[in-house]
Motif scaffolding. Sequence first.
Motif, PDB file in Angstrom:
ATOM      1  N   GLU A  65       2.641  -5.968 -14.183  1.00 16.97           N
ATOM      2  CA  GLU A  65       3.334  -6.511 -15.358  1.00 16.97           C
ATOM      3  C   GLU A  65       2.439  -7.519 -16.081  1.00 16.97           C
ATOM      4  N   PHE A 218       2.339   7.790 -11.671  1.00 12.77           N
ATOM      5  CA  PHE A 218       3.408   7.870 -10.654  1.00 12.77           C
ATOM      6  C   PHE A 218       2.861   7.800  -9.233  1.00 12.77           C
ATOM      7  N   SER A 225       0.267  10.736  -0.172  1.00 13.23           N
ATOM      8  CA  SER A 225       0.793   9.381  -0.404  1.00 13.23           C
ATOM      9  C   SER A 225       1.093   8.732   0.948  1.00 13.23           C
ATOM     10  N   PRO A 226       0.197   7.877   1.440  1.00  7.82           N
ATOM     11  CA  PRO A 226       0.358   7.373   2.806  1.00  7.82           C
ATOM     12  C   PRO A 226       1.589   6.492   3.006  1.00  7.82           C
ATOM     13  N   ASN A 227       2.064   5.855   1.935  1.00  4.58           N
ATOM     14  CA  ASN A 227       3.167   4.889   2.107  1.00  4.58           C
ATOM     15  C   ASN A 227       4.555   5.481   1.866  1.00  4.58           C
ATOM     16  N   VAL A 291      -8.298   3.416  -9.974  1.00  3.41           N
ATOM     17  CA  VAL A 291      -7.640   2.547  -8.970  1.00  3.41           C
ATOM     18  C   VAL A 291      -8.690   1.720  -8.224  1.00  3.41           C
TER      19      VAL A 291
HETATM   20  N1  3HC Z   1      -2.143   2.550  -9.871  1.00  5.00           N
HETATM   21  C1  3HC Z   1      -2.780   1.850  -8.894  1.00  5.00           C
HETATM   22  N2  3HC Z   1      -2.570   2.104  -7.582  1.00  5.00           N
HETATM   23  C2  3HC Z   1      -1.677   3.063  -7.274  1.00  5.00           C
HETATM   24  C3  3HC Z   1      -0.980   3.797  -8.234  1.00  5.00           C
HETATM   25  C4  3HC Z   1      -1.255   3.505  -9.587  1.00  5.00           C
HETATM   26  N3  3HC Z   1      -0.666   4.172 -10.604  1.00  5.00           N
HETATM   27  N4  3HC Z   1      -0.177   4.671  -7.609  1.00  5.00           N
HETATM   28  C5  3HC Z   1      -0.364   4.497  -6.299  1.00  5.00           C
HETATM   29  N5  3HC Z   1      -1.264   3.542  -6.097  1.00  5.00           N
HETATM   30  C6  3HC Z   1      -1.775   3.049  -4.836  1.00  5.00           C
HETATM   31  C7  3HC Z   1      -0.669   2.485  -3.975  1.00  5.00           C
HETATM   32  O1  3HC Z   1      -0.409   1.132  -4.321  1.00  5.00           O
HETATM   33  C8  3HC Z   1      -1.265   2.640  -2.595  1.00  5.00           C
HETATM   34  O2  3HC Z   1      -2.203   1.616  -2.379  1.00  5.00           O
HETATM   35  P1  3HC Z   1      -2.205   0.670  -1.036  1.00  5.00           P
HETATM   36  O3  3HC Z   1      -1.766   1.536   0.111  1.00  5.00           O
HETATM   37  O4  3HC Z   1      -3.614   0.191  -0.947  1.00  5.00           O
HETATM   38  O5  3HC Z   1      -1.245  -0.437  -1.313  1.00  5.00           O
HETATM   39  C9  3HC Z   1      -2.028   3.939  -2.718  1.00  5.00           C
HETATM   40  O6  3HC Z   1      -2.283   4.134  -4.093  1.00  5.00           O
HETATM   41  C10 3HC Z   1      -1.289   5.138  -2.172  1.00  5.00           C
HETATM   42  O7  3HC Z   1      -0.116   5.379  -2.932  1.00  5.00           O
HETATM   43  P2  3HC Z   1       1.342   5.581  -2.307  1.00  5.00           P
HETATM   44  O8  3HC Z   1       2.051   6.608  -3.120  1.00  5.00           O
HETATM   45  O9  3HC Z   1       1.241   5.814  -0.842  1.00  5.00           O
HETATM   46  O10 3HC Z   1       1.958   4.126  -2.553  1.00  5.00           O
HETATM   47  P3  3HC Z   1       3.471   3.691  -2.749  1.00  5.00           P
HETATM   48  O11 3HC Z   1       4.369   4.432  -1.814  1.00  5.00           O
HETATM   49  O12 3HC Z   1       3.530   2.221  -2.757  1.00  5.00           O
HETATM   50  O13 3HC Z   1       3.815   4.237  -4.242  1.00  5.00           O
HETATM   51  C11 3HC Z   1       4.111   3.335  -6.432  1.00  5.00           C
HETATM   52  C12 3HC Z   1       3.110   3.756  -5.355  1.00  5.00           C
HETATM   53  C13 3HC Z   1       4.872   4.562  -6.892  1.00  5.00           C
HETATM   54  C14 3HC Z   1       3.348   2.718  -7.604  1.00  5.00           C
HETATM   55  C15 3HC Z   1       5.106   2.320  -5.802  1.00  5.00           C
HETATM   56  O14 3HC Z   1       4.395   1.257  -5.210  1.00  5.00           O
HETATM   57  C16 3HC Z   1       6.073   1.737  -6.785  1.00  5.00           C
HETATM   58  O15 3HC Z   1       7.040   2.378  -7.154  1.00  5.00           O
HETATM   59  N6  3HC Z   1       5.868   0.474  -7.169  1.00  5.00           N
HETATM   60  C17 3HC Z   1       6.777  -0.282  -8.012  1.00  5.00           C
HETATM   61  C18 3HC Z   1       6.599  -0.002  -9.464  1.00  5.00           C
HETATM   62  C19 3HC Z   1       5.231  -0.396  -9.968  1.00  5.00           C
HETATM   63  O16 3HC Z   1       4.492  -1.159  -9.402  1.00  5.00           O
HETATM   64  N7  3HC Z   1       4.873   0.140 -11.130  1.00  5.00           N
HETATM   65  C20 3HC Z   1       3.580  -0.172 -11.732  1.00  5.00           C
HETATM   66  C21 3HC Z   1       3.686  -0.098 -13.168  1.00  5.00           C
HETATM   67  S1  3HC Z   1       4.525  -1.520 -13.770  1.00  5.00           S
HETATM   68  C22 3HC Z   1       4.669  -1.197 -15.334  1.00  5.00           C
HETATM   69  O17 3HC Z   1       4.480  -0.093 -15.671  1.00  5.00           O
HETATM   70  C23 3HC Z   1       4.993  -2.349 -16.244  1.00  5.00           C
HETATM   71  C24 3HC Z   1       5.704  -1.938 -17.422  1.00  5.00           C
HETATM   72  O18 3HC Z   1       5.913  -3.077 -18.192  1.00  5.00           O
HETATM   73  C25 3HC Z   1       5.043  -0.885 -18.211  1.00  5.00           C
END
Ligand code: 3HC
Length: 335
Positions: A65, A218, A225-227, A291
């Motif tokens: 954000e 996404f 997707s490890p998490n 990333v």
């Molecule tokens: N950018 C950067 N890193 C990313 C990513 C992206 N688009 N998508 C995934 N990754 C990273 C993950 O953080 C993870 O890294 P880590 O293990 O080192 O922490 C790795 O890639 C593997 O991804 P996973 O799918 O396993 O990770 P998650 O299960 O956490 O899913 C996510 C990733 C979907 C982004 C989830 O964390 C999520 O829903 N987060 C909350 C929403 C968010 O952060 N959105 C970001 C955009 S905010 C935004 O858009 C602001 C608005 O004002 C526009």
Amino acid sequence: MYTQAMDQPNSPQDGLRSVPGASDSRQTEFDARMDSDRKIEPQDWMPEAYRKTLVRQISQHAHSEIIGMQPEGNWISRAPSLKRKAILLAKVQDEGGHGLYLYSAAETLGVSRDALLDALHAGKAKYSSIFNYPTLTWADVGVIGWLVHGAAIMNQVPICRCSYGPYARAMIRICKEESFHQRQGYESLMTQMKGTPAQREMVQDAVDRWYWPVLAMFGPPDADSPNSAQGMRWGIKRISNDELRQKFVDATVPQAAILGVTLPDPDLKWNEARGHHDYGAIDWDDFWAVVNGNGPCNKERLATRVKAHEDGQWVRDAALAYARKQQARALREAA
Ligand code: 3HC
């Protein structure tokens, strides 16, 4: 437009809440609380891995954000009218507010905001890939509203039902504001599409540049997707990366048609059997390069952020000095 019902059933994997190996009564209470869809609150016991996962996701979200203020922020002084400038100012300010709610939610998990910001400024923390692309024209600002915020809403509405109370509650307000952001972007593009051929070309060019990075935003495919699996077991993540991406494509196709732009995917077509659109291959090498710090604007975004933090040091110093004075006055009056 993007709303997903809050009463949508949980993942089929629900019930697999426990951390392998953990077996005490606190774990049982934690599992029971989640199975009955009651929230976990900061004072509740929680498995350490659950806490760490939340800190990871919420802080990455907060950083996104805050960094996300930059691509559009640099258009505030160049907005084409007073009305557009006022809208953009309000929107960028909202992003700052979202970051602050989210840092506060992360702090309830026992991590300090300073530590989170240090990790961001040192380039150790992740934030969304999408904010490392440049905003070359005014149309980019509209496309960010329409597509980037549209994707953000798609991803974030399910987080309003996250199992951790402070995160879920923060997301309710954030999603309402994101919805306004998405609509203002679409409305701005509609206006540009009713303009000159050059304006229409500018919108199409912006769509061509942002569409694929938005699909990648996404996150990696579910299989890579490890998490995801654990995040879904814990009710932090409710809908998988691929499912959200598909919902987004399905929602975007008719909107693009109304707008009069072409989505830059020759493989995009309705699949009657699946009841969804098929779409082409995403360039995951490009995604991981971004990333991992090698996108077009990563270095610039981080440097701007660090400078803003350093420039704001006097504000933090002044606030602390004022708080100390207030405390000393309260002690004097109580004596
Ligand atoms: N950018 C950067 N890193 C990313 C990513 C992206 N688009 N998508 C995934 N990754 C990273 C993950 O953080 C993870 O890294 P880590 O293990 O080192 O922490 C790795 O890639 C593997 O991804 P996973 O799918 O396993 O990770 P998650 O299960 O956490 O899913 C996510 C990733 C979907 C982004 C989830 O964390 C999520 O829903 N987060 C909350 C929403 C968010 O952060 N959105 C970001 C955009 S905010 C935004 O858009 C602001 C608005 O004002 C526009």
